[in-house]
Motif scaffolding. Structure first.
Motif, PDB file in Angstrom:
ATOM      1  N   GLU A  34       0.860  -1.183   0.000  1.00 57.35           N
ATOM      2  CA  GLU A  34       0.000   0.000   0.000  1.00 57.35           C
ATOM      3  C   GLU A  34       0.899   1.237   0.000  1.00 57.35           C
ATOM      4  N   PRO A  35       0.341   2.425  -0.336  1.00 59.38           N
ATOM      5  CA  PRO A  35       1.173   3.641  -0.368  1.00 59.38           C
ATOM      6  C   PRO A  35       1.871   3.901   0.963  1.00 59.38           C
ATOM      7  N   PHE A  36       3.116   4.330   0.876  1.00 60.04           N
ATOM      8  CA  PHE A  36       3.923   4.661   2.049  1.00 60.04           C
ATOM      9  C   PHE A  36       3.653   6.108   2.421  1.00 60.04           C
ATOM     10  N   GLU A  37       3.254   6.332   3.680  1.00 62.81           N
ATOM     11  CA  GLU A  37       2.894   7.698   4.074  1.00 62.81           C
ATOM     12  C   GLU A  37       4.114   8.606   4.096  1.00 62.81           C
ATOM     13  N   SER A  38       5.071   8.314   4.941  1.00 65.13           N
ATOM     14  CA  SER A  38       6.299   9.107   4.968  1.00 65.13           C
ATOM     15  C   SER A  38       7.280   8.481   5.931  1.00 65.13           C
ATOM     16  N   ARG A  39       8.534   8.812   5.730  1.00 62.60           N
ATOM     17  CA  ARG A  39       9.597   8.346   6.628  1.00 62.60           C
ATOM     18  C   ARG A  39       9.372   8.902   8.036  1.00 62.60           C
ATOM     19  N   GLN A  40       8.944  10.151   8.108  1.00 55.88           N
ATOM     20  CA  GLN A  40       8.736  10.789   9.405  1.00 55.88           C
ATOM     21  C   GLN A  40       7.667  10.072  10.227  1.00 55.88           C
ATOM     22  N   LYS A  41       6.547   9.719   9.560  1.00 58.58           N
ATOM     23  CA  LYS A  41       5.480   9.016  10.280  1.00 58.58           C
ATOM     24  C   LYS A  41       5.915   7.608  10.674  1.00 58.58           C
ATOM     25  N   ALA A  42       6.734   6.995   9.837  1.00 55.77           N
ATOM     26  CA  ALA A  42       7.241   5.657  10.173  1.00 55.77           C
ATOM     27  C   ALA A  42       8.080   5.712  11.440  1.00 55.77           C
ATOM     28  N   ILE A  43       8.847   6.780  11.602  1.00 55.40           N
ATOM     29  CA  ILE A  43       9.718   6.923  12.771  1.00 55.40           C
ATOM     30  C   ILE A  43       8.910   7.332  14.002  1.00 55.40           C
ATOM     31  N   GLU A  44       8.099   8.375  13.847  1.00 59.60           N
ATOM     32  CA  GLU A  44       7.420   8.959  15.011  1.00 59.60           C
ATOM     33  C   GLU A  44       6.215   8.143  15.473  1.00 59.60           C
ATOM     34  N   GLU A  45       5.493   7.539  14.502  1.00 60.26           N
ATOM     35  CA  GLU A  45       4.256   6.843  14.861  1.00 60.26           C
ATOM     36  C   GLU A  45       4.322   5.342  14.607  1.00 60.26           C
ATOM     37  N   GLY A  46       5.460   4.894  14.092  1.00 59.91           N
ATOM     38  CA  GLY A  46       5.612   3.460  13.826  1.00 59.91           C
ATOM     39  C   GLY A  46       4.726   2.959  12.702  1.00 59.91           C
ATOM     40  N   ILE A  47       4.346   3.871  11.772  1.00 56.66           N
ATOM     41  CA  ILE A  47       3.456   3.480  10.672  1.00 56.66           C
ATOM     42  C   ILE A  47       4.275   2.782   9.595  1.00 56.66           C
ATOM     43  N   ASP A  48       4.090   1.502   9.464  1.00 53.23           N
ATOM     44  CA  ASP A  48       4.806   0.690   8.487  1.00 53.23           C
ATOM     45  C   ASP A  48       4.017   0.668   7.177  1.00 53.23           C
ATOM     46  N   ILE A  49       4.664   0.238   6.099  1.00 53.81           N
ATOM     47  CA  ILE A  49       3.935  -0.013   4.859  1.00 53.81           C
ATOM     48  C   ILE A  49       3.036  -1.221   5.066  1.00 53.81           C
ATOM     49  N   LYS A  50       1.763  -1.076   4.722  1.00 54.32           N
ATOM     50  CA  LYS A  50       0.860  -2.218   4.786  1.00 54.32           C
ATOM     51  C   LYS A  50       1.098  -3.083   3.560  1.00 54.32           C
ATOM     52  N   SER A  51       1.441  -4.322   3.800  1.00 55.37           N
ATOM     53  CA  SER A  51       1.776  -5.232   2.704  1.00 55.37           C
ATOM     54  C   SER A  51       0.973  -6.518   2.820  1.00 55.37           C
ATOM     55  N   THR A  52       0.593  -7.046   1.674  1.00 59.95           N
ATOM     56  CA  THR A  52      -0.147  -8.303   1.618  1.00 59.95           C
ATOM     57  C   THR A  52       0.653  -9.295   0.790  1.00 59.95           C
ATOM     58  N   SER A  53       0.869 -10.490   1.309  1.00 63.07           N
ATOM     59  CA  SER A  53       1.654 -11.503   0.604  1.00 63.07           C
ATOM     60  C   SER A  53       0.754 -12.514  -0.086  1.00 63.07           C
ATOM     61  N   PHE A  54       1.148 -12.871  -1.315  1.00 62.36           N
ATOM     62  CA  PHE A  54       0.436 -13.891  -2.081  1.00 62.36           C
ATOM     63  C   PHE A  54       1.428 -14.971  -2.483  1.00 62.36           C
ATOM     64  N   LEU A  55       1.076 -16.203  -2.252  1.00 60.88           N
ATOM     65  CA  LEU A  55       1.948 -17.310  -2.608  1.00 60.88           C
ATOM     66  C   LEU A  55       1.953 -17.493  -4.118  1.00 60.88           C
ATOM     67  N   VAL A  56       3.123 -17.424  -4.717  1.00 57.05           N
ATOM     68  CA  VAL A  56       3.260 -17.662  -6.155  1.00 57.05           C
ATOM     69  C   VAL A  56       3.596 -19.125  -6.408  1.00 57.05           C
ATOM     70  N   GLU A  57       4.513 -19.638  -5.607  1.00 60.49           N
ATOM     71  CA  GLU A  57       4.959 -21.018  -5.805  1.00 60.49           C
ATOM     72  C   GLU A  57       5.603 -21.521  -4.518  1.00 60.49           C
ATOM     73  N   MET A  58       5.230 -22.679  -4.082  1.00 60.08           N
ATOM     74  CA  MET A  58       5.802 -23.277  -2.870  1.00 60.08           C
ATOM     75  C   MET A  58       6.607 -24.518  -3.264  1.00 60.08           C
ATOM     76  N   ASN A  59       7.830 -24.593  -2.786  1.00 58.81           N
ATOM     77  CA  ASN A  59       8.667 -25.756  -3.077  1.00 58.81           C
ATOM     78  C   ASN A  59       8.261 -26.933  -2.198  1.00 58.81           C
ATOM     79  N   THR A  60       8.157 -28.115  -2.782  1.00 61.00           N
ATOM     80  CA  THR A  60       7.854 -29.308  -2.000  1.00 61.00           C
ATOM     81  C   THR A  60       9.043 -29.684  -1.121  1.00 61.00           C
TER      82      THR A  60
END
Length: 672
Positions: free
Chosen positions: A600-626
């Protein structure tokens, strides 16, 4: 162990004698074999793939710091039930931005010494986890010199065992760090080490430059990064062309920066003097509103007042007209480009105010062209020529630009084959029938891999060849062709409709028809053909591209051809985010498989530092090794296995008397 006979190694004796200088005894050669075999049985390192960053340095740097969400996952796995969510968030922020977070903590923490002891323990736990897939030797090489011995001791002491002596030993180290006032430095070193170890290698699949404000900051980050490579994109190529001395590339670079109100990279990053352009534009277009050249300031990194916006619009118009004239010179020098349809200035009817194109007349949106002579429209005015000489000197004398370009060349290429994946930025030109398209370059025709290899060689000739080299001017012109030529793999469209988009309202002239590659790439057969061309026939091979933003909000998918092709341009650039609906992808390839991380869009470096706001990320499995992928299954593994075979041959040579052992006169350096 492979069996080698005396007879089978006789032909290799010259090479083996050279190898014996590094391993002069049976004991040393045997030890190295054991070490290499151990490495082969470690899990493969984690690879991260990003593309189309387009100057968005804050989002890019944050994605590296949080390893596309991997740091947060590790912290949750380790402390999921023992720390509150706020404490885990604070720990992650500390790992991402240790210097800044420490200042905040010290301002609010009542018992800072106690906080230091708790935090150092937590950081060691995280570091122990992320370093577990590496050899001690590799971890040791990544350690900061100042704390190397201490960190080694901490990483390899197990404080969970019921051993009071070990616990007291570790606590004694922490107490000493605090008492000597080195806690801040230690925490910063540990945080940076975690960032360093969690990503083993980084692949940038093109387009670092343009649109966003900090391409030069991204290049600073990359040039100091531990392990990365770049597959050149069209926006990288245009900057490389400018650094080579191609004036048309310079004009394009400046025009794009003006279009997105991005003066930071040019002026602050590379010291390109824009004052001559600003002065020229104000003199020539002082009364011109330049409305169609109004920059896209909503994507700029800082607000601009109306006066500044107007000045940038004037500068954009001035350099655009110069660009069209300079491009005509290249087109006329190279009829083989078949780009005469891109020379449009002579098609303007200055009396009627229309563009006469393909038998039709189109009303021009702007007819104020004080520097164009209708009788000789492609000739630079004396003032324009003088301006370009100043711009040329500025580009050629920019020390920082050329430092970054040398880094771009040293770590870059047109394509890369890495662990069964084929990486290139945009396309491989294809004919309508699906075969590789033959493209004329100079006097010869090339297709497929041979075409990209020839381009790679030309790109290097354009920058590194001596001025006396006859091919240098040809190569420098070809740098511009790679930016906008219809058969260029970095572009692969029918035309770049820059002039039409500025001056003609009718959308029919704006259309840029994509090459056949973009219609055929959904086919499994096409992808298999391309992979085979580059020597890849593994069952789980992939092509990894960028270039064309995936419009997620319209239902487009980054995976194509049954998962054979992955297009990972998700819109790092803010200018593309309204189209894509997201803010970029990271493809993560670790020992257990492939995951696509959607940001998701990154708000700012400052907010990440001061408020701990991380980039919201969602992971999707493309391929899993047996089966978990080990180092032996990678490209590095193949090299190590070859080294092992050579060392085995050296052992045979020693034991059969073909080569004499020569013990070292001086002992090897050892580490505590």
């Amino acid at each position: 162990m492979t069996t080698h006979t005396t007879e089978s190694i006789v032909g290799d004796l010259r090479y083996l004698k050279l190898l014996s200088r590094s391993f002069p005894t049976i004991a040393e050669a045997s030890t190295e074999i054991i070490n290499l075999e151990a490495i082969l049985n470690l899990p493969k390192g984690t690879e991260h793939f990003l593309t189309d960053i387009h100057g968005e340095y804050e989002a890019f740097q944050h994605v590296l710091k949080n390893a596309s969400g991997s740091v947060k996952r590790k912290v949750n796995e380790l402390f999921g039930n023992t720390l509150r969510e706020t404490e885990k968030k604070d720990l992650c922020t500390l790992i991402y931005y240790p210097e800044e977070k420490l200042e905040i903590v010290k301002a609010i923490e009542d018992d800072i010494d106690d906080w230091y002891l708790i935090t150092m323990n937590q950081l060691v736990e995280v570091c122990r986890t992320v370093s577990s897939k590496y050899t001690r030797s590799k971890v040791r090489k990544a350690l900061p010199d100042e704390f190397s011995y201490i960190i080694q001791e901490l990483l390899h002491e197990n404080t969970t065992e019921p051993n009071q002596n070990k616990l007291e030993y570790v606590n004694g180290i922490f107490n000493s760090i605090v008492s000597t006032r080195r806690a801040d430095a230690f925490i910063i070193a540990m945080s940076n080490l975690i960032q360093r170890l969690i990503i083993d290698s980084l692949h940038i699949v093109g387009d670092i430059y343009d649109r966003g404000p900090g391409a030069h900051i991204i290049m600073d980050t990359l040039c100091n990064y531990h392990n990365f490579d770049i597959q050149w994109g069209n926006h990288d190529i245009i900057w490389m062309g400018a650094a080579c001395g191609n004036r048309s590339c310079m004009a394009n670079v400046i025009r794009i920066c003006m279009r997105y109100a991005n003066l930071n990279t040019l002026e602050d990053g590379y010291g390109i003097n824009l004052l001559p352009l600003a002065t020229f534009a104000m003199d020539v277009y002082g009364d011109d509103p330049c409305n169609i050249f109004t920059p896209r300031v909503k994507f700029a990194d800082e607000p601009y007042d109306k006066k500044t916006v107007h000045r940038i619009a004037q500068m954009q118009k001035a350099i655009s007209i110069i660009q069209f004239k300079l491009e005509a010179e290249i087109i006329n020098r190279h009829p083989e480009y078949k780009m005469n349809d891109r020379n449009l200035l002579h098609l303007i009817d200055f009396e009627k105010g229309v563009l006469k194109y393909d038998g039709k007349e189109y009303k021009m949106l702007d007819m104020n062209f004080p520097t164009i002579d209708p009788k000789d429209p492609y000739k630079l005015s004396a003032e324009e020529a003088d301006l370009m000489n100043k711009i040329y000197a500025s580009f050629m004398n920019s020390e920082k630009l050329h430092k970054h370009m040398r880094c771009m060349y040293a770590n870059g290429s047109m394509y890369k084959v890495a662990n069964g994946n084929l990486l290139y930025h945009a396309s491989i030109p294809l004919a309508e029938n699906g075969s590789f398209k033959e493209v004329t370059v100079g006097k010869h025709k090339y297709a497929g891999k041979a075409f990209l290899d020839r381009i790679d060689q030309l790109v290097r000739t354009a920058y590194f060849a001596d001025d006396s080299d006859e091919e240098k001017l040809f190569a420098q012109d070809y740098m511009w062709y790679l930016w906008c030529g219809k058969d260029a793999p970095t572009f692969d469209k029918s035309k770049m409709a820059t002039f039409e988009r500025y001056f003609v309202a009718e959308k029919e002239l704006h259309k840029e028809e994509k090459g056949h590659y973009y219609k055929l790439r959904d086919s499994v057969e096409t992808c298999d053909m391309i992979l085979k061309e580059f020597g890849i026939e593994a069952a789980h091979a992939h092509i990894i591209n960028g270039h064309v933003p995936v419009k997620t909000k319209k239902g487009e998918e980054p995976t194509k051809a049954g998962g054979k092709l992955l297009v990972i341009d998700g819109g790092f650039s803010r200018a593309y985010q309204p189209e894509t609906g997201i803010a970029g992808y990271t493809l993560v390839f670790n020992s257990r498989g492939m995951q696509l991380v959607q940001h998701e869009p990154f708000e700012s470096r400052q907010k990440a530092i001061e408020e701990g706001i991380d980039i919201k990320s969602t992971s999707f499995l493309v391929e899993m090794n047996t089966k978990r992928m080990m180092v032996r299954d990678t490209d590095i593994g193949k090299e190590l296995k070859t080294q092992i075979k050579d060392l085995e041959k050296l052992l045979v040579a020693y034991r059969s008397g073909l080569i004499k052992q020569k013990p070292r006169k001086y002992p090897k350096l050892t580490f505590k």
